[in-house]
Write a protein that holds these residues in place. Structure first.
Motif, PDB file in Angstrom:
ATOM      1  N   ASN A 228       0.865  -1.184   0.000  1.00 20.44           N
ATOM      2  CA  ASN A 228       0.000   0.000   0.000  1.00 20.44           C
ATOM      3  C   ASN A 228       0.900   1.232   0.000  1.00 20.44           C
ATOM      4  OD1 ASN A 228       0.914   0.198   2.619  1.00 20.44           O
ATOM      5  ND2 ASN A 228      -1.098   0.133   3.577  1.00 20.44           N
ATOM      6  N   VAL A 229       0.333   2.413   0.096  1.00 25.96           N
ATOM      7  CA  VAL A 229       1.138   3.623  -0.015  1.00 25.96           C
ATOM      8  C   VAL A 229       2.143   3.728   1.134  1.00 25.96           C
ATOM      9  CG1 VAL A 229       1.106   6.124  -0.335  1.00 25.96           C
ATOM     10  CG2 VAL A 229      -0.788   4.750  -1.179  1.00 25.96           C
ATOM     11  N   THR A 230       1.737   3.274   2.318  1.00 25.08           N
ATOM     12  CA  THR A 230       2.659   3.286   3.458  1.00 25.08           C
ATOM     13  C   THR A 230       3.878   2.416   3.171  1.00 25.08           C
ATOM     14  OG1 THR A 230       0.858   3.663   5.041  1.00 25.08           O
ATOM     15  CG2 THR A 230       2.899   2.737   5.911  1.00 25.08           C
ATOM     16  N   VAL A 231       3.653   1.230   2.642  1.00 28.57           N
ATOM     17  CA  VAL A 231       4.761   0.322   2.330  1.00 28.57           C
ATOM     18  C   VAL A 231       5.652   0.933   1.244  1.00 28.57           C
ATOM     19  CG1 VAL A 231       5.365  -1.974   1.443  1.00 28.57           C
ATOM     20  CG2 VAL A 231       3.480  -1.711   3.071  1.00 28.57           C
ATOM     21  N   TYR A 232       5.038   1.570   0.235  1.00 23.77           N
ATOM     22  CA  TYR A 232       5.832   2.228  -0.806  1.00 23.77           C
ATOM     23  C   TYR A 232       6.714   3.317  -0.195  1.00 23.77           C
ATOM     24  CZ  TYR A 232       2.361   0.183  -4.024  1.00 23.77           C
ATOM     25  OH  TYR A 232       1.533  -0.659  -4.713  1.00 23.77           O
TER      26      TYR A 232
ATOM     27  N   HIS B 172       2.172   1.437  11.346  1.00 19.57           N
ATOM     28  CA  HIS B 172       2.720   0.253  10.683  1.00 19.57           C
ATOM     29  C   HIS B 172       4.051  -0.159  11.318  1.00 19.57           C
ATOM     30  CE1 HIS B 172       3.016  -2.316   6.947  1.00 19.57           C
ATOM     31  NE2 HIS B 172       4.268  -2.366   7.389  1.00 19.57           N
ATOM     32  N   THR B 173       4.980   0.786  11.371  1.00 18.49           N
ATOM     33  CA  THR B 173       6.290   0.451  11.950  1.00 18.49           C
ATOM     34  C   THR B 173       6.206   0.317  13.462  1.00 18.49           C
ATOM     35  OG1 THR B 173       6.937   2.788  12.140  1.00 18.49           O
ATOM     36  CG2 THR B 173       7.518   1.632  10.094  1.00 18.49           C
ATOM     37  N   GLY B 174       5.278   1.032  14.090  1.00 18.90           N
ATOM     38  CA  GLY B 174       5.102   0.900  15.540  1.00 18.90           C
ATOM     39  C   GLY B 174       4.651  -0.495  15.917  1.00 18.90           C
ATOM     40  N   THR B 175       3.736  -1.057  15.128  1.00 19.74           N
ATOM     41  CA  THR B 175       3.299  -2.440  15.357  1.00 19.74           C
ATOM     42  C   THR B 175       4.488  -3.386  15.255  1.00 19.74           C
ATOM     43  OG1 THR B 175       1.114  -1.932  14.440  1.00 19.74           O
ATOM     44  CG2 THR B 175       1.736  -4.255  14.555  1.00 19.74           C
TER      45      THR B 175
END
Length: 297
Positions: A18-22, A279-282
């Motif tokens: 998704n855009v976060t991963v990009y 996302h990265t916090g998880t």
């Protein structure tokens, strides 16, 4: 803070495209080799510990889930903080981008939906995100008090998801919307900020009870002191990597179709379409749990 889902479910459901991963992939050149998009709890256990024995993996998994379930340990609260930081920005973006997953995301079609933030608002957002990171760090370490000095000392040893999150904070919330001199600009703005402006910020409202200080003015003082303590780290991070808005956007263009000459709109676009803190916090909370669980079994 409401009851969250079990940590294994949260890690199992992390997105792979998704855009976060990009965005996070685009930061690889900023912090090379630091971030791998670990998805799936057992997969994460194997990657973090190097363990291959299924029975041992299960023991680590069960212990990590137990640790997360124990509210006194602080892991749930840390993850809630990471989620809260992103909630306001991404509600619209998540819905609007739902049908774009897997495509090269078009930026220009979003111009009519974007509202760039004023520099003062952007400054407050950046500073509160930094304080959120500081508080989450303290919660995961079981610290009874929120100590700026502990966080400042730990920053130099940040790696993996934690470092890529700070890289995103610098690039997405600093460089792109506020320019190359964002550190001094934020420091100056915070020094003259009226506490009433801070009270209007929705993220501050959500996190206020966790920020040290008896009044909004006191809390603003803590936020300012927190940012001041890491400005050397941020300046070094930018300088040692020769970071510019254009360099970062050049990397991002490999994944997302954006316009270089509209940096304030790019910042709004990324606010609206990403949840890099959550996302990265998880992934950070999962790593910390797994490392502790592995040492205890």
């Amino acid at each position: 803070m409401s009851q969250t889902k079990p940590i294994n479910e949260l890690v199992d459901k992390l997105p792979t495209s998704n855009v976060t991963v990009y965005l996070l992939r685009a930061l690889d050149s900023v912090a090379p080799g630091e971030w791998e998009n670990l998805v799936g709890f057992e997969n994460t256990i194997r990657a973090v510990t190097g363990e291959t024995n299924n029975k041992t993996v299960k023991k680590i998994r069960d212990r990590a889930i137990d640790l997360y379930s124990d509210r006194s340990q602080g892991y749930q609260q840390a993850l809630w903080i990471y989620q809260t930081v992103d909630n306001a920005d991404t509600a619209l973006g998540a819905a609007a981008m739902a049908n774009k997953i897997g495509e090269k995301v078009g930026f220009l079609s979003f111009l009519n939906k974007l509202t760039p933030k004023a520099d003062t608002i952007q400054t407050i957002d950046l500073a509160i995100k930094l304080v959120a990171e500081l508080i989450a760090f303290a919660k995961m370490n079981g610290s009874p008090a929120i100590e700026i000095s502990d966080f400042k000392a730990a920053l130099s040893s940040y790696h993996h998801e934690s470092l890529i999150r700070m890289a995103a904070l610098v690039c997405v919330d600093g460089l792109v919307p506020l320019g190359p001199d964002f550190v001094s600009k934020v420091q100056s703005t915070l020094g003259g900020l009226n506490p009433s402006l801070l009270q209007q910020n929705s993220t501050f409202q959500s996190l206020s009870n966790l920020i040290p200080g008896g009044s909004t003015g006191d809390k603003l003082g803590f936020i300012g002191a927190s940012f001041a303590s890491v400005q050397g780290w941020m300046n070094n991070f930018v300088g040692s990597r020769h970071l510019t808005p254009q360099m970062f956007l050049g990397n991002l263009k490999k994944y997302v179709d954006i316009a270089d000459d509209k940096l304030d709109y790019v910042a709004a676009f990324l606010d609206m379409t990403t949840n890099y803190f959550e996302h990265t916090g998880t992934q950070t909370v999962a790593r910390r749990l797994i490392e502790r669980a592995a040492s205890e079994i």
